[in-house]
Motif scaffolding. Structure first.
Motif, mmCIF file in Angstrom:
data_model
loop_
_atom_site.group_PDB
_atom_site.id
_atom_site.type_symbol
_atom_site.label_atom_id
_atom_site.label_comp_id
_atom_site.label_asym_id
_atom_site.label_seq_id
_atom_site.Cartn_x
_atom_site.Cartn_y
_atom_site.Cartn_z
ATOM 1 N N HIS A 137 80.972 30.122 49.230
ATOM 2 C CA HIS A 137 80.807 30.547 50.616
ATOM 3 C C HIS A 137 79.567 29.895 51.244
ATOM 4 N N ARG A 138 79.424 28.601 51.010
ATOM 5 C CA ARG A 138 78.396 27.749 51.622
ATOM 6 C C ARG A 138 76.971 28.026 51.138
ATOM 7 N N VAL A 139 76.840 28.789 50.067
ATOM 8 C CA VAL A 139 75.530 29.029 49.462
ATOM 9 C C VAL A 139 75.578 28.499 48.028
ATOM 10 N N GLN A 140 74.576 27.718 47.644
ATOM 11 C CA GLN A 140 74.592 27.137 46.307
ATOM 12 C C GLN A 140 74.098 28.128 45.261
ATOM 13 N N TYR A 141 74.987 28.427 44.319
ATOM 14 C CA TYR A 141 74.651 29.268 43.174
ATOM 15 C C TYR A 141 74.745 28.475 41.866
ATOM 16 N N GLY A 142 75.656 27.500 41.836
ATOM 17 C CA GLY A 142 75.830 26.674 40.660
ATOM 18 C C GLY A 142 74.905 25.468 40.720
ATOM 19 N N LEU A 143 74.039 25.312 39.719
ATOM 20 C CA LEU A 143 73.156 24.152 39.641
ATOM 21 C C LEU A 143 73.803 23.155 38.689
ATOM 22 N N PRO A 144 74.192 21.981 39.164
ATOM 23 C CA PRO A 144 74.858 21.019 38.284
ATOM 24 C C PRO A 144 73.959 20.651 37.116
ATOM 25 N N PHE A 145 74.568 20.482 35.934
ATOM 26 C CA PHE A 145 73.760 20.153 34.768
ATOM 27 C C PHE A 145 74.173 18.797 34.208
ATOM 28 N N GLY A 146 75.250 18.734 33.453
ATOM 29 C CA GLY A 146 75.742 17.450 32.968
ATOM 30 C C GLY A 146 76.894 16.998 33.848
ATOM 31 N N ALA A 147 77.003 15.690 34.101
ATOM 32 C CA ALA A 147 78.070 15.183 34.958
ATOM 33 C C ALA A 147 78.729 13.960 34.326
ATOM 34 N N SER A 148 79.958 13.689 34.721
ATOM 35 C CA SER A 148 80.640 12.478 34.279
ATOM 36 C C SER A 148 81.739 12.136 35.269
ATOM 37 N N ASP A 330 62.590 14.617 36.588
ATOM 38 C CA ASP A 330 63.236 13.329 36.349
ATOM 39 C C ASP A 330 63.276 12.973 34.867
ATOM 40 N N LYS A 331 62.146 13.147 34.213
ATOM 41 C CA LYS A 331 62.036 12.778 32.799
ATOM 42 C C LYS A 331 63.072 13.518 31.954
ATOM 43 N N ASN A 332 63.210 14.808 32.175
ATOM 44 C CA ASN A 332 64.122 15.604 31.359
ATOM 45 C C ASN A 332 65.586 15.348 31.704
ATOM 46 N N VAL A 333 65.882 15.157 32.981
ATOM 47 C CA VAL A 333 67.261 14.848 33.381
ATOM 48 C C VAL A 333 67.695 13.510 32.793
ATOM 49 N N GLU A 334 66.830 12.514 32.888
ATOM 50 C CA GLU A 334 67.145 11.184 32.345
ATOM 51 C C GLU A 334 67.332 11.244 30.835
ATOM 52 N N LYS A 335 66.456 11.950 30.153
ATOM 53 C CA LYS A 335 66.526 12.012 28.696
ATOM 54 C C LYS A 335 67.832 12.650 28.242
ATOM 55 N N PHE A 336 68.190 13.777 28.852
ATOM 56 C CA PHE A 336 69.420 14.455 28.453
ATOM 57 C C PHE A 336 70.639 13.583 28.739
ATOM 58 N N SER A 337 70.695 13.013 29.931
ATOM 59 C CA SER A 337 71.847 12.205 30.323
ATOM 60 C C SER A 337 72.002 10.994 29.418
ATOM 61 N N GLY A 338 70.896 10.303 29.162
ATOM 62 C CA GLY A 338 70.958 9.118 28.329
ATOM 63 C C GLY A 338 71.356 9.424 26.902
ATOM 64 N N GLU A 339 70.863 10.534 26.379
ATOM 65 C CA GLU A 339 71.134 10.885 24.989
ATOM 66 C C GLU A 339 72.583 11.243 24.755
ATOM 67 N N TYR A 340 73.245 11.853 25.743
ATOM 68 C CA TYR A 340 74.613 12.332 25.546
ATOM 69 C C TYR A 340 75.648 11.554 26.357
ATOM 70 N N GLY A 341 75.256 10.400 26.902
ATOM 71 C CA GLY A 341 76.220 9.571 27.610
ATOM 72 C C GLY A 341 76.766 10.226 28.860
ATOM 73 N N LEU A 342 75.933 11.009 29.540
ATOM 74 C CA LEU A 342 76.343 11.698 30.755
ATOM 75 C C LEU A 342 75.656 11.070 31.962
ATOM 76 N N LEU A 343 76.040 11.493 33.132
ATOM 77 C CA LEU A 343 75.448 10.982 34.354
ATOM 78 C C LEU A 343 74.412 11.958 34.877
ATOM 79 N N PRO A 344 73.293 11.464 35.387
ATOM 80 C CA PRO A 344 72.268 12.352 35.941
ATOM 81 C C PRO A 344 72.812 13.121 37.132
#
Length: 422
Positions: A137-148, A330-344
Motif C-alpha cells: 500500500h505504497r509504504v516500504q516494509y520489505g527491505l531487499p536483501f539478496g537479488a538476482s 556498501d562494504k557489507n552489501v558488496e561482500k555478501f553479494s560477491g561471496e554468494y554470486g548475487l546482485l547488490p
C-alpha cells in the motif's frame, strides 16, 4: 507499469538465522536489549554457509556498538519461512527476519516501515525497482536483501558437437537447437524445471518471454491472459510434446536441473548467477544470453529478491535500525553479494560492482536488474497463488495437460484470494 521485482528463491539453498542484539534505547528501558533475527543462508555447504558471513558481521557490529550483542542461528530455506510464521503465531516474533515474503506481516500491522528504521541515506540507496517491490500500500516494509536476475545458460561444448554455431534468440531457435542436441545424444536438450521446488520462477520467465506476466500494469492478476495461454501451449506442443526436455517437467526441480547442467547432461536452461560457480566447479564451458522470446530476445527478464523486515512486537526499533544501517553499508552489501554470486540491492554497491572487472561475469545479470519484473510480493494473496502454481503448472504441459484450463483455474484462485485478503 508497476514492476514486480525479485524474490531469490529461487534461486539457492537457504538458512535460518537468529540474531540477538543487546543495547540500550528504543523504548526498551535501561540495560541490554536482545534483538532476534531469522534470516536465510545462501551457501550450499557448511564451508560457505551464510552463518560465517553473519558471525563476522555481528562481531564487527558489536565492536562499534558496545552493549549490543548479536547471536546468529542458521536454518535452511526449506524451513525458514515456516519457522518465522510459527514464531509469529506463537507470539514470539523475532525482531528481524530475512525471508521470502513480507506482505502478510505488513498487512497485519506487525512490521516497522523502512523510514522508521533506516537513516535517510541508507533507505534512499536501495535500487528503485527493488524498493518499490518492497512496498505494501505504497509504504516500504520489505527491505531487499539478496537479488538476482535470470538468463539462458547453454553448454558451449554440446552446442559445438551438435553443429550449433550461435545461442538461441527466439522460441523457434530453442526448439531447433534442442532437436539437434537430442539427435546428438544429449540427455536433456532443454531443462524445464516445473517441479514443485521453484515452478513459480520458471513459469514467470516463460510468461515474460511470451509478452505476458502474472499481473498487469495496475497490479491485477492476468494469469490466464492470451499471451500466457499461447506460451504454455507452445511449451506443451513444441518442446515437451516433441521430447526435447528429456524428462517430465512436472518432476524436475531447479536444483536437479542445475546439477544436470553442471554434469554436462543439459544443453540449455534458464538460470541465475549461482549456476555460474556450480558449472565452473565442474569444468563446464558455458555461455549466457538474454531469455529468448517469440520473435527475438524477451523484453524483460525475471528478477528475484529476498526480504529483510523488522517486527514491532519487542519494541526494539532503534536497535534494529542501527543494526540494519550497518548491514546495508556498501562494504557489507558488496561482500555478501560477491561471496554468494548475487546482485547488490543498493545503487552505490551496484555501481561499484559494475566498475570492478573481478565481477565481470555478473555484469550482464546486473544490467538487467533495473528493468526486471518480480513476483507480486506486495500481495497477501501471492503465497497461496505461488503454492497453487507449484502444484499445477508442471502437469499443464504434460501429455494430458490443458494449459488454458490450468491457467484459468489459477486465475480464479488468485482473484478469490485477492478479493478476500486485500
Amino acid at each position: 507499469m508497476q514492476r514486480r521485482y525479485l524474490s531469490l528463491a529461487a534461486a539457492a539453498t537457504a538458512t535460518t538465522m537468529t540474531l540477538t542484539l543487546t543495547g540500550c534505547g528504543g523504548g526498551s528501558g535501561d540495560g541490554d536489549v536482545t534483538l532476534k533475527l531469522i534470516a536465510a543462508d545462501y551457501g550450499d555447504s557448511e564451508a560457505n554457509s551464510s552463518q560465517h558471513y553473519w558471525d563476522q558481521l555481528a562481531r564487527a557490529f558489536e565492536k562499534k556498538n558496545p552493549g549490543i550483542k548479536v547471536d546468529v542461528e542458521v536454518d535452511s530455506w526449506t524451513n525458514v519461512d515456516k519457522h518465522v510464521e510459527d514464531l509469529v503465531k506463537a507470539g514470539k516474533a523475532p525482531d528481524l527476519a530475512q525471508i521470502g515474503a513480507y506482505a502478510d506481516y505488513a498487512a497485519k500491522g506487525k512490521l516497522y516501515s523502512a523510514d522508521q528504521l533506516l537513516s535517510i541515506p541508507v533507505q534512499a540507496d536501495f535500487t528503485p525497482a527493488l524498493a518499490e517491490t518492497g512496498e505494501y500500500h505504497r509504504v516500504q516494509y520489505g527491505l531487499p536483501f539478496g537479488a538476482s536476475t535470470r538468463r539462458l545458460f547453454y553448454n558451449k561444448k554440446l552446442f559445438t558437437q551438435a553443429g550449433i554455431t550461435s545461442p538461441p534468440k527466439t522460441w523457434d531457435d530453442i526448439a531447433h537447437d534442442a532437436a539437434l542436441l537430442k539427435a546428438h545424444g544429449v540427455k536433456m536438450p532443454y531443462a524445464l524445471p516445473l517441479g514443485p521446488e521453484e515452478t513459480q520462477a520458471e513459469t514467470l520467465m516463460w510468461m515474460l518471454s511470451g509478452g505476458g506476466s502474472y499481473t498487469d500494469s495496475i497490479g491485477k492478476y492476468q494469469i490466464n491472459s492470451s499471451q500466457n495461454i499461447e506460451t504454455f501451449n507452445w511449451l506443451k506442443n513444441d518442446l515437451v510434446g516433441k521430447g526435447l526436455t528429456g524428462s517430465d517437467p512436472a518432476k524436475l526441480n531447479r536444483e536437479d536441473a542445475f546439477a544436470g547442467f553442471a554434469a554436462g547432461d543439459v544443453g540449455m536452461l534458464n538460470g541465475h548467477p549461482t549456476l555460474m560457480k556450480q558449472a565452473e566447479a565442474k569444468g563446464i564451458d558455458y555461455g549466457t544470453v538474454d531469455l529468448p522470446g517469440v520473435n527475438g530476445p524477451a523484453k524483460a527478464t525475471m528478477g528475484v529478491a529476498d526480504w529483510m523486515m523488522a517486527f514491532k512486537q519487542n519494541g526494539h526499533r532503534a536497535e534494529a535500525g542501527k543494526f540494519l544501517d550497518f548491514v546495508y553499508s556498501d562494504k557489507n552489501v558488496e561482500k555478501f553479494s560477491g561471496e554468494y554470486g548475487l546482485l547488490p540491492v543498493t545503487t552505490s554497491a551496484s555501481q561499484a560492482m559494475m566498475a570492478d572487472d573481478h565481477y565481470a561475469k555478473l555484469h550482464s545479470f546486473l544490467k538487467q536488474l533495473a528493468g526486471a519484473e518480480f513476483y507480486p510480493a506486495d500481495k497477501t494473496s501471492w503465497p497461496l497463488v505461488s503454492k497453487t502454481i507449484k502444484a499445477r503448472m508442471g502437469a499443464a504441459v504434460g501429455p494430458n495437460g490443458n494449459p488454458s484450463g490450468v491457467l484459468t483455474d489459477i486465475q480464479n484462485t488468485a482473484d478469490t484470494e485477492d478479493n478476500s485478503g486485500e
